[in-house]
Design an enzyme around this catalytic site. Sequence first.
Site, PDB file in Angstrom:
ATOM      1  N   LYS A 131       0.831  -1.212   0.000  1.00 45.05           N
ATOM      2  CA  LYS A 131       0.000   0.000   0.000  1.00 45.05           C
ATOM      3  C   LYS A 131       0.868   1.267   0.000  1.00 45.05           C
ATOM      4  CE  LYS A 131      -2.167  -1.058   3.911  1.00 45.05           C
ATOM      5  NZ  LYS A 131      -1.553  -2.340   4.298  1.00 45.05           N
ATOM      6  N   ARG A 159      -9.438   0.841   9.093  1.00 43.21           N
ATOM      7  CA  ARG A 159      -9.076  -0.536   9.438  1.00 43.21           C
ATOM      8  C   ARG A 159     -10.184  -1.242  10.204  1.00 43.21           C
ATOM      9  NH1 ARG A 159      -3.144   0.517   9.282  1.00 43.21           N
ATOM     10  NH2 ARG A 159      -1.999  -1.432   9.464  1.00 43.21           N
ATOM     11  N   ARG A 176      12.062  -5.387   4.801  1.00 45.12           N
ATOM     12  CA  ARG A 176      11.700  -4.010   4.448  1.00 45.12           C
ATOM     13  C   ARG A 176      12.516  -2.960   5.204  1.00 45.12           C
ATOM     14  NH1 ARG A 176       5.379  -2.419   4.656  1.00 45.12           N
ATOM     15  NH2 ARG A 176       5.549  -2.649   6.902  1.00 45.12           N
ATOM     16  N   ARG A 219      11.309  -0.805  10.670  1.00 46.19           N
ATOM     17  CA  ARG A 219      10.274  -0.553  11.660  1.00 46.19           C
ATOM     18  C   ARG A 219      10.352  -1.540  12.812  1.00 46.19           C
ATOM     19  NH1 ARG A 219       4.715   0.171   8.390  1.00 46.19           N
ATOM     20  NH2 ARG A 219       4.023  -1.007  10.193  1.00 46.19           N
ATOM     21  N   ARG A 233      -0.429  -8.581  13.705  1.00 49.33           N
ATOM     22  CA  ARG A 233      -0.976  -7.602  12.752  1.00 49.33           C
ATOM     23  C   ARG A 233      -1.883  -8.305  11.741  1.00 49.33           C
ATOM     24  NH1 ARG A 233       4.554  -5.197  10.922  1.00 49.33           N
ATOM     25  NH2 ARG A 233       3.428  -3.816   9.513  1.00 49.33           N
TER      26      ARG A 233
HETATM   27  P1  AMP Z   1       0.896   0.588   9.147  1.00 47.73           P
HETATM   28  O1  AMP Z   1       2.054   1.495   8.957  1.00 47.73           O
HETATM   29  O2  AMP Z   1      -0.309   1.001   8.357  1.00 47.73           O
HETATM   30  O3  AMP Z   1       1.251  -0.857   8.948  1.00 47.73           O
HETATM   31  O4  AMP Z   1       0.474   0.742  10.687  1.00 47.73           O
HETATM   32  C1  AMP Z   1       1.363   0.411  11.740  1.00 47.73           C
HETATM   33  C2  AMP Z   1       0.589   0.252  13.038  1.00 47.73           C
HETATM   34  O5  AMP Z   1      -0.049   1.497  13.378  1.00 47.73           O
HETATM   35  C3  AMP Z   1      -0.540  -0.766  13.011  1.00 47.73           C
HETATM   36  O6  AMP Z   1      -0.077  -2.093  13.258  1.00 47.73           O
HETATM   37  C4  AMP Z   1      -1.424  -0.249  14.142  1.00 47.73           C
HETATM   38  O7  AMP Z   1      -0.876  -0.536  15.414  1.00 47.73           O
HETATM   39  C5  AMP Z   1      -1.338   1.261  13.949  1.00 47.73           C
HETATM   40  N1  AMP Z   1      -2.365   1.758  12.990  1.00 47.73           N
HETATM   41  C6  AMP Z   1      -2.143   2.329  11.772  1.00 47.73           C
HETATM   42  N2  AMP Z   1      -3.298   2.685  11.185  1.00 47.73           N
HETATM   43  C7  AMP Z   1      -4.277   2.338  12.041  1.00 47.73           C
HETATM   44  C8  AMP Z   1      -5.699   2.424  11.990  1.00 47.73           C
HETATM   45  N3  AMP Z   1      -6.336   2.939  10.924  1.00 47.73           N
HETATM   46  N4  AMP Z   1      -6.402   1.952  13.057  1.00 47.73           N
HETATM   47  C9  AMP Z   1      -5.772   1.452  14.138  1.00 47.73           C
HETATM   48  N5  AMP Z   1      -4.439   1.313  14.244  1.00 47.73           N
HETATM   49  C10 AMP Z   1      -3.688   1.758  13.203  1.00 47.73           C
END
Ligand code: AMP
Length: 213
Positions: free
Chosen positions: A13, A87, A126, A160, A171
Site C-alpha cells: 500500500k 481498518r 523491508r 520498523r 498484525r
Molecule cells: P501501518 O504502517 O499502516 O502498517 O500501521 C502500523 C501500526 O499502526 C498498526 O499495526 C497499528 O498498530 C497502527 N495503525 C495504523 N493505522 C491504524 C488504523 N487505521 N487503526 C488502528 N491502528 C492503526
Amino acid sequence: MNIILLGPPGAGKGTQAQKLVAERGMVQLSTGDMLREARKSGTEMGKIVADVMDRGDLVTDEIVIGLIEEKLEAEKGAGFIFDGFPRTLKQADALGALLEKHGQKLDAVIEMQVDDAALVSRITGRSTCGDCGEVYHDVTKPIPADGKCSKCGGTEFKRRADDNEESLKQRLMEYYKKTSPLIGYYYAKGDLSSVDGLASIDEVSGAIAKVLD
Ligand code: AMP
C-alpha cells in the site's frame, strides 16, 4: 479523486501510495506514518500508542479518526489516498461521514490481494529512507550500492520496530478479524476493485491506474 488502498500489512500500500503522490499529485494519508510521527515526538498520545503498535494491535478508533479529521482539514491536493485507514467498520463509517462533511466522496477502494506466505518475506526484508520515507526491500528493491537513497540522496535507512515475525502474526490477526470485513462492506457499496498485489510494482501501479482512469 479520493481512494482507499486496502490490504494486509506488506501488501504494498505504501509503495503504491508513494507512486500515486509522485505521478498524480495526490496526498497520501497514512495513519501508520502519523502514529509513528506522534511516537517520535514523545507526545502523551505518542507514548500511549507506542506499545500498542509494537505488539501489532490496533490503536483506538477515536485516535486515528481524530488524526484523519485534522489532516482532511489541513491538506489540499488532487485527492486523498487513504493508506492503512480505515481498518475497522467504525473507521469506515467515520470516513464516509467526514468526507460528506467536507463536500467530498470516495471514488474507489482498491483491494491489494496477496497471499500470507509472501507477507513474511516482504515485511522482514523491508526498510525505508530516514529522510523521505522511500521504501526499499533487501531482495526486490535493495538500497543502492552507493548507500544513497535513489529519491533524495539520504544515507540513513531504518527498519520498523513492528516489522518482525512476532508482531506480523498479530498484525495479520487484527487484519483478518477487524479489517477484512471492509472488503464486503465496500463491495456492497459498489466501490471495490481488486488488483493482484503479488505482481511487480509497475504492474500493480498499471492495474491501479486502470481502475482510476
Ligand atoms: P501501518 O504502517 O499502516 O502498517 O500501521 C502500523 C501500526 O499502526 C498498526 O499495526 C497499528 O498498530 C497502527 N495503525 C495504523 N493505522 C491504524 C488504523 N487505521 N487503526 C488502528 N491502528 C492503526
